[in-house]
Design a protein around this motif. Structure first.
Motif, PDB file in Angstrom:
ATOM      1  N   TYR A   1       0.648  -0.946  -0.179  1.00  0.00           N
ATOM      2  CA  TYR A   1      -0.330   0.077   0.001  1.00  0.00           C
ATOM      3  C   TYR A   1       1.152   1.238   0.131  1.00  0.00           C
ATOM      4  O   TYR A   1       1.101   2.251  -0.452  1.00  0.00           O
ATOM      5  N   GLN A   2       2.000   1.643   1.005  1.00  0.00           N
ATOM      6  CA  GLN A   2       2.656   2.121   0.785  1.00  0.00           C
ATOM      7  C   GLN A   2       3.225   2.839   0.057  1.00  0.00           C
ATOM      8  O   GLN A   2       3.897   3.963  -0.732  1.00  0.00           O
ATOM      9  N   ALA A   3       3.518   2.202  -1.070  1.00  0.00           N
ATOM     10  CA  ALA A   3       4.960   1.471  -1.872  1.00  0.00           C
ATOM     11  C   ALA A   3       4.136   2.682  -2.985  1.00  0.00           C
ATOM     12  O   ALA A   3       3.713   3.112  -4.339  1.00  0.00           O
ATOM     13  N   ASN A   4       2.391   2.052  -3.419  1.00  0.00           N
ATOM     14  CA  ASN A   4       1.149   1.977  -4.120  1.00  0.00           C
ATOM     15  C   ASN A   4       0.892   3.580  -3.861  1.00  0.00           C
ATOM     16  O   ASN A   4       0.603   4.471  -5.612  1.00  0.00           O
ATOM     17  N   ILE A   5       0.920   4.466  -2.785  1.00  0.00           N
ATOM     18  CA  ILE A   5       0.530   5.413  -2.272  1.00  0.00           C
ATOM     19  C   ILE A   5       1.381   6.440  -3.159  1.00  0.00           C
ATOM     20  O   ILE A   5       1.404   7.650  -3.791  1.00  0.00           O
TER      21      ILE A   5
ATOM     22  N   ASN B   1      -3.227   5.071   7.503  1.00  0.00           N
ATOM     23  CA  ASN B   1      -2.521   6.498   6.790  1.00  0.00           C
ATOM     24  C   ASN B   1      -1.597   6.683   7.930  1.00  0.00           C
ATOM     25  O   ASN B   1      -0.805   7.726   7.069  1.00  0.00           O
ATOM     26  N   ALA B   2      -0.289   5.750   8.928  1.00  0.00           N
ATOM     27  CA  ALA B   2       0.861   6.679   9.339  1.00  0.00           C
ATOM     28  C   ALA B   2       1.852   5.793   8.000  1.00  0.00           C
ATOM     29  O   ALA B   2       2.711   6.848   7.336  1.00  0.00           O
ATOM     30  N   ALA B   3       1.333   5.120   7.450  1.00  0.00           N
ATOM     31  CA  ALA B   3       2.500   4.731   6.159  1.00  0.00           C
ATOM     32  C   ALA B   3       2.526   5.574   4.802  1.00  0.00           C
ATOM     33  O   ALA B   3       3.054   5.889   4.361  1.00  0.00           O
ATOM     34  N   ALA B   4       0.507   6.178   4.208  1.00  0.00           N
ATOM     35  CA  ALA B   4       0.543   6.892   3.543  1.00  0.00           C
ATOM     36  C   ALA B   4       1.095   8.131   4.089  1.00  0.00           C
ATOM     37  O   ALA B   4       1.963   8.876   2.789  1.00  0.00           O
ATOM     38  N   ALA B   5       1.345   8.625   5.142  1.00  0.00           N
ATOM     39  CA  ALA B   5       2.011  10.178   5.608  1.00  0.00           C
ATOM     40  C   ALA B   5       3.464   9.549   5.160  1.00  0.00           C
ATOM     41  O   ALA B   5       3.960  11.543   4.753  1.00  0.00           O
ATOM     42  N   ASP B   6       4.459   8.886   5.859  1.00  0.00           N
ATOM     43  CA  ASP B   6       5.779   8.534   5.279  1.00  0.00           C
ATOM     44  C   ASP B   6       6.163   8.738   3.634  1.00  0.00           C
ATOM     45  O   ASP B   6       6.934   9.249   3.672  1.00  0.00           O
ATOM     46  N   ALA B   7       5.048   7.753   2.636  1.00  0.00           N
ATOM     47  CA  ALA B   7       4.935   8.151   1.096  1.00  0.00           C
ATOM     48  C   ALA B   7       4.635   9.142   0.869  1.00  0.00           C
ATOM     49  O   ALA B   7       5.637   9.926   0.285  1.00  0.00           O
ATOM     50  N   ILE B   8       3.906  10.222   1.258  1.00  0.00           N
ATOM     51  CA  ILE B   8       3.716  11.147   0.675  1.00  0.00           C
ATOM     52  C   ILE B   8       4.502  12.633   0.941  1.00  0.00           C
ATOM     53  O   ILE B   8       5.118  13.416   0.229  1.00  0.00           O
TER      54      ILE B   8
END
Length: 234
Positions: free
Chosen positions: A132-136, A174-181
């Motif tokens: 998920y994080q990589a996809n974001i 959300n935390a994983a997405a925040a790192d990616a963003i």
């Protein structure tokens, strides 16, 4: 009148009736706005939560922005990667406000069963958090190419007892997405999770979805975030 012409006319009548029925049944969230070329173009991307607030968000931005969305439930990040080019199209987007999460973190059964019991043998999250994080990150990079302003919208909470999901997973994703963003850079964040928590009384019991009043408030929140971002350009 020949039998052939009668058959053609009958076929046309049936086709027109089917088209009219389909138009009547179309979810208003999927209808394109009446475009005012003097206004900025805004694209909202997301799952059924965003479908629920779409009409209210558009109404709250009436006269201030042309507000679009894909005519579908955008689902998990895997579907996003498959369709993002067509969703973005060739329109110049002033703002893209987007989210993926609830479909990624939901559990599937070993045979592809939807919303499986997380504790059942063979159940697994549809998109593991690392994927998920990589996809974001990939989606963020692509969206940045087509939008003046990109706003990542946090995923809303999963309440206790919601089928096929675990309460608390939204915060983890959300935390994983925040790192990616953060690594991609240049992207704003809509603190949607906290706002949604603040109106938890308007979320359906044991359900990730919201009452009509809840969706209206979510739509007004999204409109406020988008309009603030547009105002910041000036």
């Amino acid at each position: 009148m020949s039998l052939l012409r009668l058959a053609v006319l009958a076929s046309m009548t049936v086709s027109m009736a089917v088209a009219a029925t389909a138009q009547q049944r179309q979810n208003p969230a999927f209808a394109d706005p009446k475009v005012d070329p003097s206004l900025p173009n805004v694209l909202l991307i997301g799952d059924s939560i965003s479908i629920g607030y779409m009409v209210d968000a558009r109404e709250a931005m009436k006269g201030k922005a042309n507000v679009f969305r894909p005519a579908t439930n955008c689902g998990p990040t895997t579907r996003g990667l498959e369709n993002i080019d067509s969703w973005l199209g060739d329109r110049k987007w002033d703002v893209v406000h987007w989210n993926f999460g609830l479909h990624d973190l939901k559990f599937m059964g070993p045979g592809g069963e939807n919303l499986a019991d997380p504790k059942a043998a063979g159940s697994h999250r549809q998109v593991p958090i690392e994927e998920y994080q990589a996809n974001i990150a990939k989606l963020a990079e692509r969206i940045k190419q087509s939008a003046g302003i990109v706003i990542w919208r946090e995923t809303s909470p999963v309440p206790q007892g919601a089928a096929g999901r675990i309460s608390g997973d939204s915060a983890r994703y959300n935390a994983a997405a925040a790192d990616a963003i953060a690594k991609v850079g240049g992207i704003q964040t809509d603190p949607f999770f906290a706002y949604a928590e603040s109106i938890s009384d308007l979320q359906r019991p044991k359900n990730v979805h919201y009452t009509p009043e809840g969706s209206k408030k979510l739509g007004e929140h999204v409109a406020e975030v988008v309009l603030k971002a547009l105002d910041s350009r000036n």
